[in-house]
Design a protein around this motif. Structure first.
Motif, PDB file in Angstrom:
ATOM      1  N   VAL A   1     -11.622  29.421   4.985  1.00 54.00           N
ATOM      2  CA  VAL A   1     -12.917  29.492   4.309  1.00 54.00           C
ATOM      3  C   VAL A   1     -13.015  30.735   3.429  1.00 54.00           C
ATOM      4  O   VAL A   1     -13.480  30.666   2.292  1.00 54.00           O
ATOM      5  CB  VAL A   1     -14.066  29.469   5.345  1.00 54.00           C
ATOM      6  N   LEU A   2     -12.563  31.873   3.943  1.00 53.82           N
ATOM      7  CA  LEU A   2     -12.779  33.121   3.224  1.00 53.82           C
ATOM      8  C   LEU A   2     -11.634  33.495   2.289  1.00 53.82           C
ATOM      9  O   LEU A   2     -11.837  34.280   1.363  1.00 53.82           O
ATOM     10  CB  LEU A   2     -13.015  34.270   4.216  1.00 53.82           C
TER      11      LEU A   2
ATOM     12  N   GLN B   1     -28.611  33.799   6.686  1.00 56.89           N
ATOM     13  CA  GLN B   1     -27.736  32.796   7.305  1.00 56.89           C
ATOM     14  C   GLN B   1     -28.465  31.885   8.294  1.00 56.89           C
ATOM     15  O   GLN B   1     -28.099  30.725   8.438  1.00 56.89           O
ATOM     16  CB  GLN B   1     -26.553  33.486   7.972  1.00 56.89           C
TER      17      GLN B   1
ATOM     18  N   ILE C   1     -30.061  28.886   6.195  1.00 57.88           N
ATOM     19  CA  ILE C   1     -29.322  28.109   5.200  1.00 57.88           C
ATOM     20  C   ILE C   1     -29.320  26.624   5.550  1.00 57.88           C
ATOM     21  O   ILE C   1     -29.587  25.772   4.704  1.00 57.88           O
ATOM     22  CB  ILE C   1     -27.878  28.638   5.071  1.00 57.88           C
TER      23      ILE C   1
ATOM     24  N   LEU D   1     -21.259  36.303  13.996  1.00 49.38           N
ATOM     25  CA  LEU D   1     -20.370  36.754  12.932  1.00 49.38           C
ATOM     26  C   LEU D   1     -19.626  35.562  12.336  1.00 49.38           C
ATOM     27  O   LEU D   1     -19.578  35.367  11.119  1.00 49.38           O
ATOM     28  CB  LEU D   1     -19.384  37.781  13.488  1.00 49.38           C
TER      29      LEU D   1
ATOM     30  N   LEU E   1     -11.520  30.624   9.601  1.00 51.76           N
ATOM     31  CA  LEU E   1     -12.074  31.728   8.817  1.00 51.76           C
ATOM     32  C   LEU E   1     -11.165  32.083   7.637  1.00 51.76           C
ATOM     33  O   LEU E   1     -11.657  32.362   6.536  1.00 51.76           O
ATOM     34  CB  LEU E   1     -12.281  32.962   9.703  1.00 51.76           C
TER      35      LEU E   1
ATOM     36  N   LEU F   1     -20.522  30.364   6.625  1.00 55.65           N
ATOM     37  CA  LEU F   1     -21.554  29.875   5.710  1.00 55.65           C
ATOM     38  C   LEU F   1     -21.429  30.472   4.300  1.00 55.65           C
ATOM     39  O   LEU F   1     -22.059  29.986   3.374  1.00 55.65           O
ATOM     40  CB  LEU F   1     -22.942  30.207   6.263  1.00 55.65           C
TER      41      LEU F   1
ATOM     42  N   ALA G   1     -26.599  34.920   1.069  1.00 57.46           N
ATOM     43  CA  ALA G   1     -26.144  33.967   2.087  1.00 57.46           C
ATOM     44  C   ALA G   1     -25.975  34.668   3.435  1.00 57.46           C
ATOM     45  O   ALA G   1     -26.271  34.106   4.491  1.00 57.46           O
ATOM     46  CB  ALA G   1     -24.823  33.324   1.666  1.00 57.46           C
ATOM     47  N   TRP G   2     -25.513  35.920   3.388  1.00 59.25           N
ATOM     48  CA  TRP G   2     -25.326  36.662   4.635  1.00 59.25           C
ATOM     49  C   TRP G   2     -26.685  37.013   5.253  1.00 59.25           C
ATOM     50  O   TRP G   2     -26.893  36.865   6.454  1.00 59.25           O
ATOM     51  CB  TRP G   2     -24.498  37.929   4.375  1.00 59.25           C
TER      52      TRP G   2
ATOM     53  N   ARG H   1     -20.427  32.409  12.442  1.00 59.70           N
ATOM     54  CA  ARG H   1     -21.324  31.515  11.718  1.00 59.70           C
ATOM     55  C   ARG H   1     -21.677  32.077  10.341  1.00 59.70           C
ATOM     56  O   ARG H   1     -21.636  31.372   9.340  1.00 59.70           O
ATOM     57  CB  ARG H   1     -22.611  31.280  12.518  1.00 59.70           C
ATOM     58  N   GLY H   2     -21.991  33.361  10.293  1.00 55.49           N
ATOM     59  CA  GLY H   2     -22.342  33.985   9.022  1.00 55.49           C
ATOM     60  C   GLY H   2     -21.207  33.911   8.014  1.00 55.49           C
ATOM     61  O   GLY H   2     -21.418  33.600   6.846  1.00 55.49           O
ATOM     62  N   LEU H   3     -19.975  34.160   8.485  1.00 61.78           N
ATOM     63  CA  LEU H   3     -18.821  34.154   7.576  1.00 61.78           C
ATOM     64  C   LEU H   3     -18.536  32.753   7.064  1.00 61.78           C
ATOM     65  O   LEU H   3     -18.241  32.554   5.887  1.00 61.78           O
ATOM     66  CB  LEU H   3     -17.587  34.722   8.291  1.00 61.78           C
TER      67      LEU H   3
END
Lengths: 311, 277
Positions: free
Chosen positions: B24-25, B263, B266, A124, B21, A130, B259-260, A126-128
């Protein structure tokens, strides 16, 4: 091995004791491999050599697109060597590349070491992490430009709330570093995950042995992990250099080359498409090309080596 | 089973991971929030209004009615799909040839991939003048051709790596069994590299979807893709933040989904196949 393959071809083509047809001749691998590659070579020839020859030719001319150009031999090149508006973006591009790669590697290495364990939610995370990597740099720079706006930008509002106060992100002193920051933000997950995949593939028993012998964590990292990761670090540095010397989109989304952020490609763009100085623009483009040829010569030898040692 | 005690180290680990996170998000999340904000909330300058606001669709409404958004979305789709198909038609055979027979002794592969380094701005001017003369400026075909040129070396190199993964022995066995060259490609090699083809195509489409420099220089109106339209919201006198956020929210959604989904690949794609990830 290739001998066996040739024999096999011989059997399939000539084994029947009759003259091979045209099709059989063409599918003989001696020709077949070149037939397969021909379209690619034609495309590269057209799309590479036309602009290249055009630029080399024009770099010896003075003047614009309208046709009133004169042959001036190496004057453009001589002018370029003295031109501060070439050397400043040039050294600035180098500066941006060094800053970005350094911080991307530093953060990436830290996170790779941190995440190199079995924990719930690894996939999870890693996916986020990226997710932003494949989003257009132009769009992300527009988003960041908005987030970092002086009055209504979200980041400055947070800074005011927690008592740091507003920061002029796009001032003459800050703008270049802000752009570096945006680039680092997008690309540190790349370094982190490349290095993480490297750490995961290291042989476990060596580390067992080191631990049994009483080596500290830092010592194992310095003497074992780091040297084993160095091929990957080289790949990251080279790939990122290749992308960073071409940095253009984030400039368009933010400063448009102003406030001391003009980089190499932006300068070429401005000379050719804003001032329409084709002669000098071509000279700058050729220079920029030479620089990247040197980088790519090193880069792709390494990449091909990496691909082949893998097998 | 005895429940493991949570150590300080684990707490630290999760704090750092969660901060990463958020960093990044956060900006991506924020875009989706802003897309549903009214102009007065966006420009209010108070932090509470940034998070607590009444959602509205006015940004999307304005985007769809006042701007040619669907036309440029359609342009982006057409250009990325067609250029990717062209790239595949050219790159697949070439990559196979490089992988199986080392055509050109490695030098040719090196030349191919070096062309990826060819600066876009260098190519831009000659093609701008050429396209102006033959009437390809602001056309779909013009941009498709440029995106094809821009992706073809990358695709060849990535596919080369996937073809290398197919063992030669399989093909030799098939040759001895009397299969023709085309049959071998169709029945043995092609199914094995199908995932590689899918991944390479996805990458080419994303690069084309994201491409800005050529799109910006070579289109004005008819063939203008989404990146150029969205960038124009910030160039204008009155900055259309809300509309821009709505446009960005739609434009990056497919990219985030892809991308999801891919993954695992990538890293491999971004390193031209050198790191398996």
């Amino acid at each position: 091995m290739s001998n066996a393959k040739n024999n096999a071809t011989a059997i399939s083509t000539y084994g029947l004791g009759r003259k091979p047809s045209i099709w059989e001749n063409l599918s003989n691998e001696k020709y077949f491999k070149w037939i397969l590659i021909a379209p690619l070579l034609i495309v590269l020839l057209v799309f590479m050599f036309y602009p290249l020859i055009y630029c080399i030719y024009n770099s010896f001319l003075q003047g614009g697109v309208s046709g009133d150009s004169a042959f001036i031999a190496f004057e453009n090149y001589k002018y370029m060597l003295r031109d501060r508006s070439f050397w400043i973006p040039f050294s600035r591009t180098a500066q941006v590349a060094v800053i970005c790669i350094f911080f991307e590697l530093l953060i990436g290495l830290g996170l790779a070491v941190l995440w190199n364990r079995d924990f719930k939610g690894m996939n999870l995370v890693r996916g986020l992490v990226l997710l932003p990597l494949l989003v257009a740099p132009l769009i992300l720079s527009l988003v960041w430009n908005f987030l970092l706006e002086y009055n209504i930008g979200f980041i400055n509002q947070i800074f005011v709330t927690i008592g740091i106060g507003r920061i002029k992100w796009w001032s003459l002193q800050m703008a270049l570093y802000t752009i570096c920051g945006i680039t680092i933000w997008q690309w540190f997950p790349f370094s982190a995950l490349v290095l993480l995949s490297g750490l995961k593939s290291l042989p476990k028993d060596v580390f067992e042995a080191a631990r049994v012998d009483g080596a500290t964590g830092w010592y194992t990292f310095k003497r074992l992990s780091f040297p084993m990761l160095s091929p990957l670090i080289i790949i990251i540095v080279l790939l990122r250099t290749m992308w960073l010397v071409r940095l253009f989109d984030p400039l368009y989304g933010t400063t448009r080359g102003g406030v001391g952020t003009e980089l190499l490609d932006w300068m070429v763009y401005r000379t050719t498409f804003v001032y329409f100085d084709v002669g000098y623009g071509s000279t700058l483009a050729i220079m920029s090309l030479y620089l990247t040829i040197i980088i790519s010569a090193i880069l792709f030898r390494q990449l091909i080596k990496a691909l082949n040692t893998d097998k | 089973m005895i429940k493991k005690k949570i150590t300080n180290e684990e707490i630290g680990f999760w704090i750092v991971t969660i901060i990463v996170l958020i960093v990044v998000l956060g900006p991506l999340l924020w875009i989706y929030l802003t897309a549903f904000k009214s102009a007065s909330d966006i420009f209010s300058g108070s932090l509470s209004k940034q998070i607590l606001f009444t959602p509205t669709l006015e940004n999307f409404k304005r985007l769809f009615t006042e701007y040619p958004f669907f036309a440029s979305l359609f342009n982006t789709i057409i250009i990325s799909v067609v250029s990717t198909i062209l790239v595949m038609v050219i790159s697949l055979p070439a990559a196979y040839s490089f992988a199986r027979w080392d055509t050109g002794g490695g030098h040719l592969l090196f030349v191919t991939i070096s062309t990826r380094m060819f600066p876009g701005v260098v190519a831009a001017l000659p093609f701008f003048l050429l396209f102006r003369n033959i009437g390809l400026l602001d056309t779909h075909i013009g941009l498709i051709l440029l995106h094809m040129y821009f992706n073809v070396s990358f695709a060849t190199f990535l596919l080369y790596g996937f073809f290398k993964d197919v063992p030669v022995e399989l093909e030799q066995a098939a040759l001895i069994d009397g299969y023709g060259r085309i049959d071998i490609l169709r029945r043995i090699v092609f199914p094995l590299v199908l995932p590689g083809i899918a991944i390479t195509s996805a990458f080419c489409m994303i690069w084309s979807w994201n491409e800005f420099l050529f799109a910006f220089l070579f289109t004005r109106d008819i063939a203008r893709p989404m990146t150029v339209l969205i960038s124009s919201f910030w160039g204008s006198i009155e900055v259309q933040y809300g509309t821009m956020a709505a446009g960005v929210a739609i434009a990056i959604l497919p990219i985030l989904i892809v991308a999801w989904v891919m993954q695992r690949y990538i890293i491999r794609g971004l390193t031209f196949g050198a790191v398996k990830g």
